[in-house]
Design an enzyme around this catalytic site. Structure first.
Site, PDB file in Angstrom:
ATOM      1  CB  ILE A   1      -5.870  35.498 -13.908  1.00 23.83           C
ATOM      2  CG1 ILE A   1      -4.546  35.769 -14.831  1.00 23.83           C
ATOM      3  CG2 ILE A   1      -7.195  36.188 -14.959  1.00 23.83           C
ATOM      4  CD1 ILE A   1      -4.399  34.399 -15.841  1.00 23.83           C
TER       5      ILE A   1
ATOM      6  N   GLY B   1      -7.807  38.641  -9.518  1.00 23.27           N
ATOM      7  CA  GLY B   1      -7.745  39.828  -8.760  1.00 23.27           C
ATOM      8  C   GLY B   1      -8.483  39.352  -7.281  1.00 23.27           C
TER       9      GLY B   1
ATOM     10  CD  GLU C   1       3.524  11.291   1.888  1.00 21.14           C
ATOM     11  OE1 GLU C   1       4.048  10.669   1.335  1.00 21.14           O
ATOM     12  OE2 GLU C   1       2.099  11.426   2.156  1.00 21.14           O
TER      13      GLU C   1
HETATM   14  C1  LIG Z   1      -0.282  18.755   6.826  1.00 18.97           C
HETATM   15  C2  LIG Z   1       0.726  17.943   7.409  1.00 18.97           C
HETATM   16  C3  LIG Z   1       0.572  16.300   7.247  1.00 18.97           C
HETATM   17  C4  LIG Z   1       1.747  15.540   7.484  1.00 18.97           C
HETATM   18  N1  LIG Z   1       1.303  14.289   7.736  1.00 18.97           N
HETATM   19  C5  LIG Z   1       2.343  13.517   8.131  1.00 18.97           C
HETATM   20  C6  LIG Z   1       1.971  11.842   8.559  1.00 18.97           C
HETATM   21  O1  LIG Z   1       0.617  11.602   8.182  1.00 18.97           O
HETATM   22  N2  LIG Z   1       2.672  11.368   8.923  1.00 18.97           N
HETATM   23  C7  LIG Z   1       4.242  11.664   8.926  1.00 18.97           C
HETATM   24  O2  LIG Z   1       5.065  10.955   9.442  1.00 18.97           O
HETATM   25  N3  LIG Z   1       4.368  13.021   8.708  1.00 18.97           N
HETATM   26  C8  LIG Z   1       3.480  13.989   8.337  1.00 18.97           C
HETATM   27  N4  LIG Z   1       3.801  15.129   8.004  1.00 18.97           N
HETATM   28  C9  LIG Z   1       5.109  15.666   7.949  1.00 18.97           C
HETATM   29  C10 LIG Z   1       5.796  16.345   6.716  1.00 18.97           C
HETATM   30  O3  LIG Z   1       6.075  14.986   6.043  1.00 18.97           O
HETATM   31  C11 LIG Z   1       6.945  16.791   7.109  1.00 18.97           C
HETATM   32  O4  LIG Z   1       6.623  18.131   7.626  1.00 18.97           O
HETATM   33  C12 LIG Z   1       8.143  17.228   5.940  1.00 18.97           C
HETATM   34  O5  LIG Z   1       8.643  15.901   5.714  1.00 18.97           O
HETATM   35  C13 LIG Z   1       9.190  18.210   6.086  1.00 18.97           C
HETATM   36  O6  LIG Z   1       9.801  17.998   7.510  1.00 18.97           O
HETATM   37  P1  LIG Z   1       9.733  19.263   8.641  1.00 18.97           P
HETATM   38  O7  LIG Z   1       8.484  19.941   8.439  1.00 18.97           O
HETATM   39  O8  LIG Z   1      10.451  18.743   9.646  1.00 18.97           O
HETATM   40  O9  LIG Z   1      10.797  20.012   7.792  1.00 18.97           O
HETATM   41  P2  LIG Z   1      12.472  20.061   7.981  1.00 18.97           P
HETATM   42  O10 LIG Z   1      12.951  18.551   7.770  1.00 18.97           O
HETATM   43  O11 LIG Z   1      12.754  20.914   9.306  1.00 18.97           O
HETATM   44  O12 LIG Z   1      12.802  20.849   6.807  1.00 18.97           O
HETATM   45  C14 LIG Z   1      12.404  22.628   6.725  1.00 18.97           C
HETATM   46  C15 LIG Z   1      12.807  23.099   5.507  1.00 18.97           C
HETATM   47  O13 LIG Z   1      14.061  23.020   5.180  1.00 18.97           O
HETATM   48  C16 LIG Z   1      14.368  23.013   3.883  1.00 18.97           C
HETATM   49  N5  LIG Z   1      15.155  21.720   3.931  1.00 18.97           N
HETATM   50  C17 LIG Z   1      15.502  20.814   4.965  1.00 18.97           C
HETATM   51  N6  LIG Z   1      16.358  19.674   4.684  1.00 18.97           N
HETATM   52  C18 LIG Z   1      17.267  20.354   3.549  1.00 18.97           C
HETATM   53  C19 LIG Z   1      18.247  20.083   2.798  1.00 18.97           C
HETATM   54  N7  LIG Z   1      19.011  19.200   2.996  1.00 18.97           N
HETATM   55  N8  LIG Z   1      18.659  21.000   1.817  1.00 18.97           N
HETATM   56  C20 LIG Z   1      18.007  22.185   1.343  1.00 18.97           C
HETATM   57  N9  LIG Z   1      16.956  22.641   2.038  1.00 18.97           N
HETATM   58  C21 LIG Z   1      16.433  21.673   3.201  1.00 18.97           C
HETATM   59  C22 LIG Z   1      13.268  22.810   3.191  1.00 18.97           C
HETATM   60  O14 LIG Z   1      12.845  23.831   2.575  1.00 18.97           O
HETATM   61  C23 LIG Z   1      12.368  22.209   4.416  1.00 18.97           C
HETATM   62  O15 LIG Z   1      10.903  22.756   4.049  1.00 18.97           O
HETATM   63  C24 LIG Z   1       2.927  16.253   7.888  1.00 18.97           C
HETATM   64  C25 LIG Z   1       3.111  17.571   7.653  1.00 18.97           C
HETATM   65  C26 LIG Z   1       2.317  18.377   7.285  1.00 18.97           C
HETATM   66  C27 LIG Z   1       2.344  19.775   7.346  1.00 18.97           C
END
Ligand SMILES: Cc1cc2nc3c(=O)[nH]c(=O)nc-3n(C[C@H](O)[C@H](O)[C@H](O)COP(=O)(O)OP(=O)(O)OC[C@H]3O[C@@H](n4cnc5c(N)ncnc54)[C@H](O)[C@@H]3O)c2cc1C
Length: 384
Positions: free
Chosen positions: A339, A341, A365
């Site tokens: 909205i 733009g 999380e």
């Molecule tokens: C800015 C930021 C801050 C963070 N802070 C913390 C922290 O302080 N402490 C900490 O411990 N962690 C932290 N994290 C980690 C965060 O919790 C994880 O990135 C999140 O849990 C996802 O894990 P991953 O990135 O390994 O994605 P993956 O587990 O690899 O998953 C990738 C994608 O695959 C898909 N997917 C995964 N499993 C399935 C399923 N079973 N079915 C269907 N689709 C699926 C989802 O779309 C997902 O987004 C942080 C992450 C970020 C980006």
């Protein structure tokens, strides 16, 4: 059945709303220095928050806090999320971000770790995620092996918010990899100056925050630093997770509310083809849908918080709240951007930052797909 907030929470919500409107929104485009809130701005606002009685809101009264229940925190969180003046993760100006597992520590651990955090003398970070174990902590490779009165920790963590400044970590490690998340994970208090702990690098993100990668190389941690019993790591981590999911749902609610207000105001002023945007059905529908969806989600989130406070909530409800709240935030931020733009894309406006933050809440999380997976499991098991 009463769908209205209790009077004291309505007053609290109003106090926080005014604080956000008067103190935070006016400075929100200049309050941050990269991922960090400018220390002088933070100090000033913390002082004001303390004077208004808005300090340590969720800290139990026995530790000198306000002891707000979850419904109380929900109304605070949704108001705070209307501004980008503070980092989207980590401490707000209303006190440090304390995961409730710290209140479950034994007396000696509280003395060394909890109380310094409450006094603002120590900082902490939560370290669970790893390169090969994000959504699925059971796959984690970081191990803690008992060796007499110590554990030896080896492994690698990724995405750890606030680790570069933390004095200690709440670290989840595998004490029995074969059991994975079913009793094989334990949680430890690990001082970051322990030999073998190394913050390897920061990972800049589109939101501006920079979580860290940390290596653990033969890190010697006293056995007394375990939180709870061995194998209870998931339970300890989970103790914050309903609140954590609600927090993220509230971030979405707050973003949606602010974006809705911005949309309404802009649609009334902006004239194209001789008429304000507010007179175009395409724009009206985006605003009406956003308003309806915000209202529905707010009811869901309030109800879950109230039921959790009453000890009546099922696990599935926090999955629903996280899905509904975070997706709402992004959807409404996206409509708001549309909205506005070109102005929606301008970094001198708060919209693009809220849009990026809201996008991240659908991943961190627990991604929304994983929430749907576990929700469906609960439904099929008839446990909802
Ligand atoms: C800015 C930021 C801050 C963070 N802070 C913390 C922290 O302080 N402490 C900490 O411990 N962690 C932290 N994290 C980690 C965060 O919790 C994880 O990135 C999140 O849990 C996802 O894990 P991953 O990135 O390994 O994605 P993956 O587990 O690899 O998953 C990738 C994608 O695959 C898909 N997917 C995964 N499993 C399935 C399923 N079973 N079915 C269907 N689709 C699926 C989802 O779309 C997902 O987004 C942080 C992450 C970020 C980006």
């Amino acid at each position: 059945m009463d769908f209205d907030l209790p009077e004291e929470l309505r007053l609290l919500k109003e106090t926080v709303r005014l604080f956000v409107d008067r103190e935070l929104i006016p400075i929100e485009m200049t309050s941050m220095d990269g991922a960090i809130m400018r220390p002088e701005v933070r100090a000033l606002l913390e002082d004001k928050a303390k004077k208004l009685g808005l300090w340590h809101l969720d800290v139990p009264q026995e530790y000198g806090g306000q002891g707000l229940n979850l419904l109380g925190m929900v109304v605070v969180w949704e108001e705070i999320a209307r501004t980008i003046a503070m980092p989207p993760r980590g401490p707000s100006v209303f006190g440090p971000d304390i995961r409730h597992v710290l209140f479950t520590l034994n007396p000696a651990q509280k003395e060394k770790y909890l109380f310094p955090v409450l006094r603002g003398e120590k900082k902490t970070a939560f370290a669970q995620s790893e390169p090969d174990a994000g959504s699925d902590p059971g796959a984690m490779r970081t191990t803690a092996v008992r060796d007499g009165d110590h554990y030896i920790i080896n492994g690698y963590k990724r995405w750890i918010t606030g680790a570069a400044d933390a004095d200690f970590l709440q670290l989840v490690a595998a004490t029995d990899r074969a059991k994975g998340s079913r009793g094989g994970l334990s949680m430890f208090l690990v001082d970051t100056d322990t030999p073998g702990v190394k913050v390897v690098r920061k990972t800049p993100t589109v939101m501006g925050d920079e979580p860290c990668e940390i290596a653990f190389d033969d890190v010697n941690v006293p056995a007394e630093n375990i939180i709870g019993e061995e194998g209870g790591g998931m339970r300890a981590a989970q103790s914050w997770i309903t609140a954590g999911r609600l927090y993220q749902a509230c971030r979405g609610l707050g973003v949606a509310k602010r974006c809705l207000d911005l949309m309404v105001s802009y649609a009334q002023q902006r004239v194209t083809f001789g008429a304000p945007l507010a007179e175009r059905q395409a724009v009206q529908f985006m605003i009406a849908d956003s308003f309806t969806e915000h209202h529905m989600t707010q009811l869901l989130v309030y109800q879950l918080a109230a039921r959790t406070d009453a000890g009546a909530a099922g696990r599935h409800e926090s999955y629903m709240a996280k899905i509904a709240g975070t997706e709402l935030g992004f959807r409404v931020a996206d409509r708001c951007m549309q909205i506005h733009g070109g102005m929606g894309l301008a970094t001198e406006m708060p919209i693009s930052k809220m849009w990026r933050d809201a996008r991240s809440f659908m991943i961190t999380e627990g991604p929304v797909e994983v929430m749907r997976m576990v929700l469906a499991r609960e439904i099929f098991r008839g446990r909802k």
